[in-house]
Design a protein around this motif. Sequence first.
Motif, PDB file in Angstrom:
ATOM      1  N   PHE A   6      -4.431  -7.612  -4.394  1.00 35.56           N
ATOM      2  CA  PHE A   6      -3.321  -8.157  -5.171  1.00 35.56           C
ATOM      3  C   PHE A   6      -2.994  -9.555  -4.653  1.00 35.56           C
ATOM      4  O   PHE A   6      -3.082  -9.812  -3.448  1.00 35.56           O
ATOM      5  CB  PHE A   6      -2.093  -7.242  -5.044  1.00 35.56           C
ATOM      6  N   ALA A   7      -2.625 -10.439  -5.565  1.00 40.36           N
ATOM      7  CA  ALA A   7      -2.266 -11.808  -5.171  1.00 40.36           C
ATOM      8  C   ALA A   7      -0.801 -12.081  -5.495  1.00 40.36           C
ATOM      9  O   ALA A   7      -0.306 -11.695  -6.557  1.00 40.36           O
ATOM     10  CB  ALA A   7      -3.145 -12.828  -5.888  1.00 40.36           C
ATOM     11  N   ALA A   8      -0.114 -12.734  -4.572  1.00 39.19           N
ATOM     12  CA  ALA A   8       1.279 -13.144  -4.761  1.00 39.19           C
ATOM     13  C   ALA A   8       1.360 -14.656  -4.629  1.00 39.19           C
ATOM     14  O   ALA A   8       0.794 -15.241  -3.694  1.00 39.19           O
ATOM     15  CB  ALA A   8       2.172 -12.480  -3.724  1.00 39.19           C
ATOM     16  N   ILE A  20      -2.979 -13.149  -0.342  1.00 37.93           N
ATOM     17  CA  ILE A  20      -3.902 -12.129  -0.833  1.00 37.93           C
ATOM     18  C   ILE A  20      -3.668 -10.863  -0.004  1.00 37.93           C
ATOM     19  O   ILE A  20      -3.683 -10.919   1.228  1.00 37.93           O
ATOM     20  CB  ILE A  20      -5.374 -12.575  -0.699  1.00 37.93           C
ATOM     21  N   TYR A  21      -3.465  -9.730  -0.685  1.00 35.13           N
ATOM     22  CA  TYR A  21      -3.075  -8.503   0.009  1.00 35.13           C
ATOM     23  C   TYR A  21      -3.980  -7.340  -0.371  1.00 35.13           C
ATOM     24  O   TYR A  21      -4.440  -7.240  -1.516  1.00 35.13           O
ATOM     25  CB  TYR A  21      -1.631  -8.130  -0.337  1.00 35.13           C
ATOM     26  N   GLU A  22      -4.199  -6.469   0.599  1.00 36.05           N
ATOM     27  CA  GLU A  22      -4.782  -5.168   0.344  1.00 36.05           C
ATOM     28  C   GLU A  22      -3.638  -4.160   0.278  1.00 36.05           C
ATOM     29  O   GLU A  22      -2.794  -4.116   1.175  1.00 36.05           O
ATOM     30  CB  GLU A  22      -5.739  -4.761   1.472  1.00 36.05           C
ATOM     31  N   PRO A  25      -2.255   3.553  -0.389  1.00 37.71           N
ATOM     32  CA  PRO A  25      -1.335   4.563   0.162  1.00 37.71           C
ATOM     33  C   PRO A  25      -1.592   4.847   1.637  1.00 37.71           C
ATOM     34  O   PRO A  25      -0.665   5.127   2.390  1.00 37.71           O
ATOM     35  CB  PRO A  25      -1.637   5.804  -0.696  1.00 37.71           C
ATOM     36  N   LYS A  26      -2.845   4.768   2.054  1.00 35.52           N
ATOM     37  CA  LYS A  26      -3.199   5.122   3.423  1.00 35.52           C
ATOM     38  C   LYS A  26      -2.814   4.039   4.427  1.00 35.52           C
ATOM     39  O   LYS A  26      -2.258   4.327   5.498  1.00 35.52           O
ATOM     40  CB  LYS A  26      -4.699   5.406   3.524  1.00 35.52           C
ATOM     41  N   TYR A  27      -3.113   2.778   4.069  1.00 38.84           N
ATOM     42  CA  TYR A  27      -2.916   1.692   5.027  1.00 38.84           C
ATOM     43  C   TYR A  27      -1.696   0.817   4.717  1.00 38.84           C
ATOM     44  O   TYR A  27      -1.384  -0.100   5.468  1.00 38.84           O
ATOM     45  CB  TYR A  27      -4.173   0.812   5.090  1.00 38.84           C
ATOM     46  N   GLY A  28      -1.020   1.078   3.606  1.00 34.94           N
ATOM     47  CA  GLY A  28       0.153   0.288   3.245  1.00 34.94           C
ATOM     48  C   GLY A  28      -0.225  -1.084   2.701  1.00 34.94           C
ATOM     49  O   GLY A  28      -1.190  -1.218   1.933  1.00 34.94           O
ATOM     50  N   ILE A  29       0.520  -2.095   3.118  1.00 38.80           N
ATOM     51  CA  ILE A  29       0.317  -3.467   2.622  1.00 38.80           C
ATOM     52  C   ILE A  29      -0.211  -4.318   3.771  1.00 38.80           C
ATOM     53  O   ILE A  29       0.419  -4.414   4.819  1.00 38.80           O
ATOM     54  CB  ILE A  29       1.647  -4.052   2.102  1.00 38.80           C
ATOM     55  N   ARG A  30      -1.365  -4.939   3.555  1.00 39.95           N
ATOM     56  CA  ARG A  30      -1.954  -5.776   4.608  1.00 39.95           C
ATOM     57  C   ARG A  30      -2.358  -7.123   4.031  1.00 39.95           C
ATOM     58  O   ARG A  30      -3.115  -7.183   3.055  1.00 39.95           O
ATOM     59  CB  ARG A  30      -3.167  -5.085   5.229  1.00 39.95           C
ATOM     60  N   ARG A  31      -1.830  -8.207   4.607  1.00 41.36           N
ATOM     61  CA  ARG A  31      -2.193  -9.551   4.134  1.00 41.36           C
ATOM     62  C   ARG A  31      -3.557  -9.922   4.714  1.00 41.36           C
ATOM     63  O   ARG A  31      -3.758  -9.877   5.927  1.00 41.36           O
ATOM     64  CB  ARG A  31      -1.136 -10.573   4.562  1.00 41.36           C
ATOM     65  N   VAL A  32      -4.472 -10.317   3.821  1.00 40.29           N
ATOM     66  CA  VAL A  32      -5.828 -10.656   4.265  1.00 40.29           C
ATOM     67  C   VAL A  32      -6.120 -12.154   4.178  1.00 40.29           C
ATOM     68  O   VAL A  32      -7.080 -12.638   4.774  1.00 40.29           O
ATOM     69  CB  VAL A  32      -6.893  -9.874   3.455  1.00 40.29           C
ATOM     70  N   ASP A  33      -5.289 -12.884   3.435  1.00 43.33           N
ATOM     71  CA  ASP A  33      -5.475 -14.336   3.341  1.00 43.33           C
ATOM     72  C   ASP A  33      -4.150 -14.979   2.974  1.00 43.33           C
ATOM     73  O   ASP A  33      -3.309 -14.351   2.319  1.00 43.33           O
ATOM     74  CB  ASP A  33      -6.533 -14.687   2.286  1.00 43.33           C
ATOM     75  N   HIS A  34      -3.966 -16.199   3.404  1.00 40.91           N
ATOM     76  CA  HIS A  34      -2.721 -16.904   3.137  1.00 40.91           C
ATOM     77  C   HIS A  34      -3.003 -18.405   3.061  1.00 40.91           C
ATOM     78  O   HIS A  34      -3.624 -18.970   3.954  1.00 40.91           O
ATOM     79  CB  HIS A  34      -1.706 -16.625   4.254  1.00 40.91           C
ATOM     80  N   VAL A  35      -2.579 -19.027   1.978  1.00 38.70           N
ATOM     81  CA  VAL A  35      -2.773 -20.466   1.769  1.00 38.70           C
ATOM     82  C   VAL A  35      -1.430 -21.074   1.389  1.00 38.70           C
ATOM     83  O   VAL A  35      -0.704 -20.506   0.569  1.00 38.70           O
ATOM     84  CB  VAL A  35      -3.802 -20.748   0.645  1.00 38.70           C
ATOM     85  N   ARG A  36      -1.097 -22.215   1.961  1.00 41.55           N
ATOM     86  CA  ARG A  36       0.155 -22.878   1.598  1.00 41.55           C
ATOM     87  C   ARG A  36      -0.062 -24.372   1.484  1.00 41.55           C
ATOM     88  O   ARG A  36      -0.921 -24.953   2.145  1.00 41.55           O
ATOM     89  CB  ARG A  36       1.269 -22.574   2.604  1.00 41.55           C
ATOM     90  N   HIS A  37       0.751 -24.975   0.622  1.00 45.20           N
ATOM     91  CA  HIS A  37       0.671 -26.420   0.397  1.00 45.20           C
ATOM     92  C   HIS A  37       2.091 -26.967   0.304  1.00 45.20           C
ATOM     93  O   HIS A  37       2.878 -26.515  -0.544  1.00 45.20           O
ATOM     94  CB  HIS A  37      -0.097 -26.709  -0.902  1.00 45.20           C
TER      95      HIS A  37
END
Length: 522
Positions: A6-8, A20-22, A25-37
């Motif tokens: 999922f992307a926010a 960018i998030y995974e 139900p098993k692992y919850g919410i995990r951020r896998v990538d982050h970009v900022r400008h």
Amino acid sequence: MAIKLFAAIDVGSFELELGIYEVSPKYGIRRVDHVRHVIALGKDTYNNGKISYELVEEMCGVLQQFAEIMEAYKISEYRAYATSAMREARNNQIVLDQIRVRTGIEVQIISNSEQRFISYKAIASKDAEFNKTIQKGTAIVDVGFGSMQISLFDKDALISTQNLLLGVLRIREMMSNIQADIRMENTLIEELVDNELVTFKKMYLKDREIKNLIGIGECILYLSRGSGTGKPVDRVTAEDFKAFYEKLVDMPLYQIEERFGVNSEYAALLMPAAIIYWRVLELTGAEMFWIPGIRLCDGIAAEYAEETRAVKFTHDFTEDILAASRNMAKRYKCHASHTADMEKHVLDIFDSMKRYHGMGKRERLLLQISAIIHSCGKFIGMKYTGESGYNIIMSTEIIGLSHMEREIIANVVRYNSIDFDYNEVTFNEDLFRDTKGELTHNDVTILIAKLTAILRLANAMDRSHKQKLHDCRLSVKEGQLLVTTTYGGDITLEAVAFAQKADFFEEIFGIRPVLKQKRRLS
């Protein structure tokens, strides 16, 4: 359910962010990538009321890169939210159209109350720590670029939330025209902040003990790195924060840049943020400062996870919205027992009529809130209570509700006491435009009519304010909504009021409400 990507996207006042998030139900919410400008949209909006063409160009270029990153991850679901800079820009609809046409990204402007509620969900996703912290008096202080929000908890209930125009970028722009050295400028900012906070304390902190402060916002993520260890600190005592603050106020800009690893433009925003957090700490007398390290994108992911039921939260967010509404009713001296009875009746009518009204869970919540605060206008005067109630509701943020939802509730409260005219129902046209075309003007008018019809009938059922029909039973049979009571006393007042409201109810739903009194056998 498998792991879902999922992307926010946060189109903020000072930066654009992509997370960018995974989600599973098993692992919850995990951020896998982050970009900022970094892009100071708020600078244009707060100074000129519009976002310039140059910034629109830059923004579209960055968002196009975000779209390419999302495509590389093969992401099909995303949410892109814009906050105060876009919300307050007079040309926001043109800007949103440009973004859609040039990048394919649909950006939705969210209200301040929605924005803060989303961030709050990110904190609540840290279930164990959050639930433990809010058992004692707690305040969430969310310092943004355009404004700040203070939300108060009593045990595990959210009792009040207030927005103050003390965003760090807004303060910095106010200070830009003042010639002063560092100490003088910091003193002026302290005075500006104190002026707002003292008023807040008088109105909302009376006899309330605050033990814990939860600090969120972009700036606190950088300030938390200033412990000297190079690693973010998540819990700080009031004494330690005071020592940190006293060192910070004497630092020139270049030292702030070096210590926190930011450029000069961002460094200039950290001092106003530190002042706000410190003044709130001192004002509330909080002993512990928790910095959970969340961003708005984390909240967007938490919202998505909750709504899709990909992750189960132990905290009940709907109860927070209702608790804030009940606190509002209390503040405006609404009749408690009558309000509770009204709340029960509107829900009973709504649930009995499910096959006929076509409304869902969210509309049920809006109806319930309408019942809770339906008499708030009497606080101003006993005449024109509908108009007074409308004005109070439109001037009071209810956390978790959009501007459009608040306007729907305000209109339902207004038409509870005045004649309903389909051609005269008015509301801010820009509000439902922000719902991405999901609602038309006619949709909103019909929804207001449906909720008003139910509210009026429920109000009639307790016309005497003595809860005579509290234990009544409701059922729909042969084109009638039968309201049956075994109350043995006189219900003439309720019966007359019920009959008066029955025509409008039947006009809206095609179902005739009928009140029946069954005598108990002695």
